[in-house]
Motif scaffolding. Sequence first.
Motif, PDB file in Angstrom:
ATOM      1  N   ILE A 114       3.432  -3.757   8.708  1.00  0.00           N
ATOM      2  CA  ILE A 114       2.702  -4.769   7.931  1.00  0.00           C
ATOM      3  C   ILE A 114       1.256  -4.856   8.400  1.00  0.00           C
ATOM      4  O   ILE A 114       0.310  -4.819   7.599  1.00  0.00           O
ATOM      5  N   TRP A 115       1.054  -4.980   9.716  1.00  0.00           N
ATOM      6  CA  TRP A 115      -0.311  -5.125  10.235  1.00  0.00           C
ATOM      7  C   TRP A 115      -1.135  -3.860  10.016  1.00  0.00           C
ATOM      8  O   TRP A 115      -2.353  -3.931   9.761  1.00  0.00           O
ATOM      9  N   LYS A 116      -0.474  -2.714  10.081  1.00  0.00           N
ATOM     10  CA  LYS A 116      -1.170  -1.461   9.777  1.00  0.00           C
ATOM     11  C   LYS A 116      -1.646  -1.462   8.325  1.00  0.00           C
ATOM     12  O   LYS A 116      -2.777  -1.071   8.018  1.00  0.00           O
ATOM     13  N   SER A 117      -0.788  -1.929   7.435  1.00  0.00           N
ATOM     14  CA  SER A 117      -1.138  -1.982   6.015  1.00  0.00           C
ATOM     15  C   SER A 117      -2.250  -2.987   5.755  1.00  0.00           C
ATOM     16  O   SER A 117      -3.101  -2.773   4.888  1.00  0.00           O
TER      17      SER A 117
ATOM     18  N   GLU B 158      -5.419  -1.301   6.658  1.00  0.00           N
ATOM     19  CA  GLU B 158      -5.776  -0.311   5.645  1.00  0.00           C
ATOM     20  C   GLU B 158      -6.381  -0.989   4.417  1.00  0.00           C
ATOM     21  O   GLU B 158      -7.375  -0.511   3.852  1.00  0.00           O
ATOM     22  N   THR B 159      -5.796  -2.104   4.009  1.00  0.00           N
ATOM     23  CA  THR B 159      -6.318  -2.841   2.855  1.00  0.00           C
ATOM     24  C   THR B 159      -7.723  -3.364   3.124  1.00  0.00           C
ATOM     25  O   THR B 159      -8.620  -3.242   2.275  1.00  0.00           O
TER      26      THR B 159
ATOM     27  N   SER C 225      -8.502   6.749   2.457  1.00  0.00           N
ATOM     28  CA  SER C 225      -9.848   7.202   2.080  1.00  0.00           C
ATOM     29  C   SER C 225      -9.906   7.650   0.632  1.00  0.00           C
ATOM     30  O   SER C 225     -10.917   7.461  -0.051  1.00  0.00           O
ATOM     31  N   ALA C 226      -8.810   8.242   0.138  1.00  0.00           N
ATOM     32  CA  ALA C 226      -8.780   8.716  -1.245  1.00  0.00           C
ATOM     33  C   ALA C 226      -8.757   7.569  -2.240  1.00  0.00           C
ATOM     34  O   ALA C 226      -9.077   7.764  -3.421  1.00  0.00           O
ATOM     35  N   ALA C 227      -8.399   6.384  -1.795  1.00  0.00           N
ATOM     36  CA  ALA C 227      -8.374   5.229  -2.702  1.00  0.00           C
ATOM     37  C   ALA C 227      -9.767   4.647  -2.917  1.00  0.00           C
ATOM     38  O   ALA C 227      -9.995   3.924  -3.895  1.00  0.00           O
TER      39      ALA C 227
ATOM     40  N   GLY D 163       0.021   6.497  -3.723  1.00  0.00           N
ATOM     41  CA  GLY D 163      -0.028   6.793  -2.298  1.00  0.00           C
ATOM     42  C   GLY D 163      -1.336   6.449  -1.637  1.00  0.00           C
ATOM     43  O   GLY D 163      -1.760   7.132  -0.697  1.00  0.00           O
ATOM     44  N   GLY D 164      -1.987   5.378  -2.105  1.00  0.00           N
ATOM     45  CA  GLY D 164      -3.288   5.018  -1.561  1.00  0.00           C
ATOM     46  C   GLY D 164      -3.239   4.242  -0.264  1.00  0.00           C
ATOM     47  O   GLY D 164      -4.272   3.972   0.346  1.00  0.00           O
ATOM     48  N   GLY D 165      -2.047   3.860   0.191  1.00  0.00           N
ATOM     49  CA  GLY D 165      -1.950   3.103   1.433  1.00  0.00           C
ATOM     50  C   GLY D 165      -2.193   1.621   1.209  1.00  0.00           C
ATOM     51  O   GLY D 165      -2.409   1.162   0.096  1.00  0.00           O
TER      52      GLY D 165
END
Length: 222
Positions: free
Chosen positions: A14-17, A20-21, A95-97, A173-175
């Motif tokens: 969760i914290w990783k996500s 990323e957001t 990064s791709a997002a 798959g953008g994270g």
Amino acid sequence: MLLEWFPNVFWPEIWKSVNETLYMVVIATLFTAVIGLPLGVLVYLTGPGQLMQNRILNQVLSIIINVFRSIPFIILLILIIPFTKFIVGTSLGVSAAIPPLVVGAAPFFARLVETSLREVDRGVIEMAQSMGASTWQIVTRVLLPEARPGILAGLTITLVVLIGYSAMSGAIGGGGLGDLALRYGYQRYQMDVTIVATCIMIALVQVFQMLGDRLVAHFSRK
């Protein structure tokens, strides 16, 4: 307490996500401002009766802005995959997002900038012209300072929109939190993960909106 309420939630993920957001949204907002601000200024300046009136250029820019604003973001994500691969070398990952986020949000912000500039008192601009100010001086010393509260409000709105867009990027798959909710909450039927991800995104929107409102109020007083 949260561990007891949601025992199936993998909190490190969760914290990783969340990180990323935040990365996606902050970087995309910066690039959106860099692209959208001058684009909005140019659309305003080339409009009817403005300092750089140019009907053809104004119409071309307006059509481009309207086209990209009209495309649903989930479709835009797919349409510009070749462009995304060209920019970052892949169509997957955090990064791709960012490129589709910027492409989707920059025209939206540009229109908000144009609207804010239109609200500037015409008399202030005419006064600057009568004093011999150049177009560049009028833009940097009159238009942008006068429209700053409106532009900041528009940037806040854009940032909030980007949070929602970042969740949709999870579909390819953008994270981020959207990807987490899709993989765990939908594909693995772990609704508690979806609830947690949704609550965190709501909290992010509230925090950014509050900060934006304070900035707008601060510069409005000035």
